[in-house]
Design a protein around this motif. Sequence first.
Motif, PDB file in Angstrom:
ATOM      1  N   MET A  66       0.865  -1.187   0.000  1.00 26.14           N
ATOM      2  CA  MET A  66       0.000   0.000   0.000  1.00 26.14           C
ATOM      3  C   MET A  66       0.898   1.232   0.000  1.00 26.14           C
ATOM      4  O   MET A  66       1.927   1.257   0.649  1.00 26.14           O
ATOM      5  CB  MET A  66      -0.878   0.024   1.253  1.00 26.14           C
ATOM      6  CG  MET A  66      -1.840  -1.145   1.362  1.00 26.14           C
ATOM      7  SD  MET A  66      -2.565  -1.248   3.008  1.00 26.14           S
ATOM      8  CE  MET A  66      -3.805  -0.011   2.900  1.00 26.14           C
ATOM      9  N   ASP A  67       0.464   2.247  -0.747  1.00 22.53           N
ATOM     10  CA  ASP A  67       1.256   3.473  -0.808  1.00 22.53           C
ATOM     11  C   ASP A  67       0.285   4.600  -1.117  1.00 22.53           C
ATOM     12  O   ASP A  67      -0.921   4.387  -1.229  1.00 22.53           O
ATOM     13  CB  ASP A  67       2.334   3.332  -1.897  1.00 22.53           C
ATOM     14  CG  ASP A  67       3.482   4.326  -1.725  1.00 22.53           C
ATOM     15  OD1 ASP A  67       3.280   5.367  -1.073  1.00 22.53           O
ATOM     16  OD2 ASP A  67       4.574   4.055  -2.239  1.00 22.53           O
ATOM     17  N   GLY A  68       0.794   5.804  -1.280  1.00 22.20           N
ATOM     18  CA  GLY A  68      -0.050   6.918  -1.685  1.00 22.20           C
ATOM     19  C   GLY A  68      -0.172   7.997  -0.627  1.00 22.20           C
ATOM     20  O   GLY A  68       0.787   8.256   0.104  1.00 22.20           O
ATOM     21  N   SER A  69      -1.356   8.582  -0.550  1.00 25.74           N
ATOM     22  CA  SER A  69      -1.610   9.765   0.270  1.00 25.74           C
ATOM     23  C   SER A  69      -1.071   9.647   1.693  1.00 25.74           C
ATOM     24  O   SER A  69      -1.325   8.659   2.389  1.00 25.74           O
ATOM     25  CB  SER A  69      -3.116   9.988   0.339  1.00 25.74           C
ATOM     26  OG  SER A  69      -3.426  10.870   1.384  1.00 25.74           O
ATOM     27  N   SER A  70      -0.340  10.675   2.116  1.00 22.76           N
ATOM     28  CA  SER A  70       0.126  10.655   3.497  1.00 22.76           C
ATOM     29  C   SER A  70      -1.014  11.014   4.449  1.00 22.76           C
ATOM     30  O   SER A  70      -0.969  10.665   5.620  1.00 22.76           O
ATOM     31  CB  SER A  70       1.310  11.605   3.676  1.00 22.76           C
ATOM     32  OG  SER A  70       0.985  12.887   3.208  1.00 22.76           O
ATOM     33  N   THR A  71      -2.049  11.679   3.922  1.00 25.59           N
ATOM     34  CA  THR A  71      -3.230  11.949   4.760  1.00 25.59           C
ATOM     35  C   THR A  71      -3.858  10.634   5.211  1.00 25.59           C
ATOM     36  O   THR A  71      -4.265  10.479   6.354  1.00 25.59           O
ATOM     37  CB  THR A  71      -4.281  12.747   3.961  1.00 25.59           C
ATOM     38  OG1 THR A  71      -3.686  13.953   3.499  1.00 25.59           O
ATOM     39  CG2 THR A  71      -5.494  13.061   4.798  1.00 25.59           C
ATOM     40  N   LEU A  72      -3.917   9.679   4.260  1.00 24.48           N
ATOM     41  CA  LEU A  72      -4.594   8.412   4.537  1.00 24.48           C
ATOM     42  C   LEU A  72      -3.719   7.422   5.308  1.00 24.48           C
ATOM     43  O   LEU A  72      -4.199   6.369   5.728  1.00 24.48           O
ATOM     44  CB  LEU A  72      -4.993   7.756   3.216  1.00 24.48           C
ATOM     45  CG  LEU A  72      -6.469   7.843   2.843  1.00 24.48           C
ATOM     46  CD1 LEU A  72      -6.678   7.221   1.479  1.00 24.48           C
ATOM     47  CD2 LEU A  72      -7.332   7.127   3.855  1.00 24.48           C
ATOM     48  N   LEU A  73      -2.433   7.767   5.490  1.00 26.31           N
ATOM     49  CA  LEU A  73      -1.507   6.820   6.114  1.00 26.31           C
ATOM     50  C   LEU A  73      -2.017   6.234   7.438  1.00 26.31           C
ATOM     51  O   LEU A  73      -1.969   5.018   7.625  1.00 26.31           O
ATOM     52  CB  LEU A  73      -0.140   7.489   6.296  1.00 26.31           C
ATOM     53  CG  LEU A  73       0.934   6.668   6.984  1.00 26.31           C
ATOM     54  CD1 LEU A  73       1.321   5.473   6.128  1.00 26.31           C
ATOM     55  CD2 LEU A  73       2.159   7.513   7.265  1.00 26.31           C
ATOM     56  N   PRO A  74      -2.531   7.076   8.369  1.00 32.18           N
ATOM     57  CA  PRO A  74      -2.983   6.491   9.635  1.00 32.18           C
ATOM     58  C   PRO A  74      -4.072   5.428   9.443  1.00 32.18           C
ATOM     59  O   PRO A  74      -4.070   4.412  10.135  1.00 32.18           O
ATOM     60  CB  PRO A  74      -3.548   7.697  10.401  1.00 32.18           C
ATOM     61  CG  PRO A  74      -2.878   8.879   9.802  1.00 32.18           C
ATOM     62  CD  PRO A  74      -2.653   8.541   8.359  1.00 32.18           C
ATOM     63  N   LEU A  75      -4.972   5.643   8.472  1.00 36.60           N
ATOM     64  CA  LEU A  75      -6.033   4.662   8.246  1.00 36.60           C
ATOM     65  C   LEU A  75      -5.449   3.381   7.629  1.00 36.60           C
ATOM     66  O   LEU A  75      -5.790   2.275   8.043  1.00 36.60           O
ATOM     67  CB  LEU A  75      -7.118   5.267   7.345  1.00 36.60           C
ATOM     68  CG  LEU A  75      -8.349   4.403   7.103  1.00 36.60           C
ATOM     69  CD1 LEU A  75      -8.994   4.002   8.417  1.00 36.60           C
ATOM     70  CD2 LEU A  75      -9.370   5.133   6.234  1.00 36.60           C
TER      71      LEU A  75
END
Lengths: 367, 276
Positions: free
Chosen positions: A51-60
């Motif tokens: 999984m990779d991508g948005s750092s906003t979504l990282l916690p989820l």
Amino acid sequence: MMKQSTRAFVGGLAVLLTVACSGRGEPAAPAQSGSGSGSAAPVAAGAEIRMDGSSTLLPLGEAVAEEFQKQRPSRVTVRASGTGGGFQKFCNGELDIAGASRPIRPAESKACADKGVGFVEIAVAYDALSVVVNPQNSWVDFMTVDELKRMWEPDAQKRVTKWSQVRSSWPDEEIRLFGAGVDSGTYDYFTKAIVGSEHASRGDYTSSEDDNVLVQGVSTDKLALGFFGYSYFAESAGKLRVVPIDDGVAANGPGPVSPSPATVLAGTYQPLARPLFVYVSVASLGRAEVKELVAFYVSNAARLSREVGFIPLAVSTSAAVQRRFAAGKKGTLFADGSAVGAKLDEVLKLAEVAVADGSGSGAPAPK
Amino acid sequence: MGEIVFRGLCLAAVVLPVVSLLALLAAVAAEGIGRLDADFVMRFPSRIASAAGILPALVGSVVLVLLTMLIAVPVSVGSALYLEEYGKRGRFAGVIEVNITNLAGVPSVIYGLLGLEIFVRFLSLRQSLIAGALTLSLLVMPVIITASRESIRMVPQALREAALGMGATRWSMVRSVVLPMAAPGMITGSILALSRAFGESAPLIIVGAATFITFLPDGVMSSYSTLPIQIFNWVSRPQEAFQANAAAGIVVLLAAVLCLNAVAVLVRHRLQRPRI
């Protein structure tokens, strides 16, 4: 003594050679087993789920990976290259799942199509971009989208520098602006929603990819104004004051509206409430562990997003997302690459109606 | 009068950095000390701050630096020896020399981009330990080469001539005179360069060190995370509790780097004892 150190040196060389050889040997091994079983999945190394991508979504993403691995032994890794960086890798076939704080852009969709990477789009939660000022700021009671635009648009650079230039009753003092870095999906969304075109804003503001820097900046400067994700406001509510936003559209609730789970779900916190997505590669969904992980993600998104500070989708919206995933619908619901002003439940309903009517697979793009 | 002012300035130049460093250390230690225990070091990361640990990040960092050492040190020492003992002085050597010095000053992100294209994509090493180690090797090699060349130059010319004059071949002269005498400097330079690699995060984010991982590396092709990346991840969280985790992680990182530097000092002292 001299001989010893020479030996140590030669020994070191020998170790290096061994490592170099094993390093060369290993990548070949999975390729062999892969061709044996006939699966040509590009992401085969150790059956890792990437999984990779948005750092906003990282916690989820982390929360989902953590809980899923308790249930089913697997190797899940989560990285945070940002929404744009994530799509680049995703369309290059390097990822199974890409997190995104905005929908995939047409150019990115095309890059995926060119490489033969099909994807499934899944909305997982909402975030509310929160506009905040210092608690000592006594003059800002609310702001309209137009006022925010006057403050942030490219033309404002070096020209709109005083609060009084935004609204004449405000003090004749300097504005100090804090916002997301220009590489983030957060910046893309904010500029699209406020200024009207993605990636266009003044450049003379303090930008940081680390939202805590922005929180720190606004909470220590009486003349500051900043924007960032809801969770950063919610965790520092005492140090910041949130600005209610009036979008001037009566249908979205008359007057200024503050961000909260209730206003986001009611669709009245517009235009700064944004859906967060994950994109899953169709090829990867052929792997049982990826499919299980995504199913787990969809059904646990509400509980886990509340825990990490996002706003869960409404139950009916979440059900529609699950139906869409179960039906294996491919592609994006946001053909123009923007979710600004879109109401997820309506977009999803439209897509379902379109399929029921048999009017084709392409969902209408929301305006 | 002039001397008093100069002495004062020099004293300030010593005291200011030391005091600010100590203040920083004290602040970090005070915030992180409550989280520092065996569990913190032995646990895997978690979204629940109080249950989170740094095990995969710490192991990843150590393994990564060991791999980097195995790759970078022999190559660097070899290239330093070649440049100092075998290579001819000339325009070509001059070009190489300027390049090595320049490379030592290139921002680490650039090495990350280079590593992404060469190791991760072109050589298809993917986001593996070995790709990270090769990238870090590129980063530290100019430093190790420069340090090694310096220490080779410190070997008195008379000793080389004496060895050659007694009929030693060039190889045996290098092996039994130059290398042993230059070794302490080489090792010190290497360890200092590696402790820089230990704290590096920017190039590793680019070549794909994982931000969240719950297994330990089991081969050079495995995914990995490192301590600086784990710390960076925690620092940027909204929840206050993660800041304490980050502080505790910083304490562990500093302790590890301090250990590396201590080893450098010890090794140098051991090797510098008079021989024969």
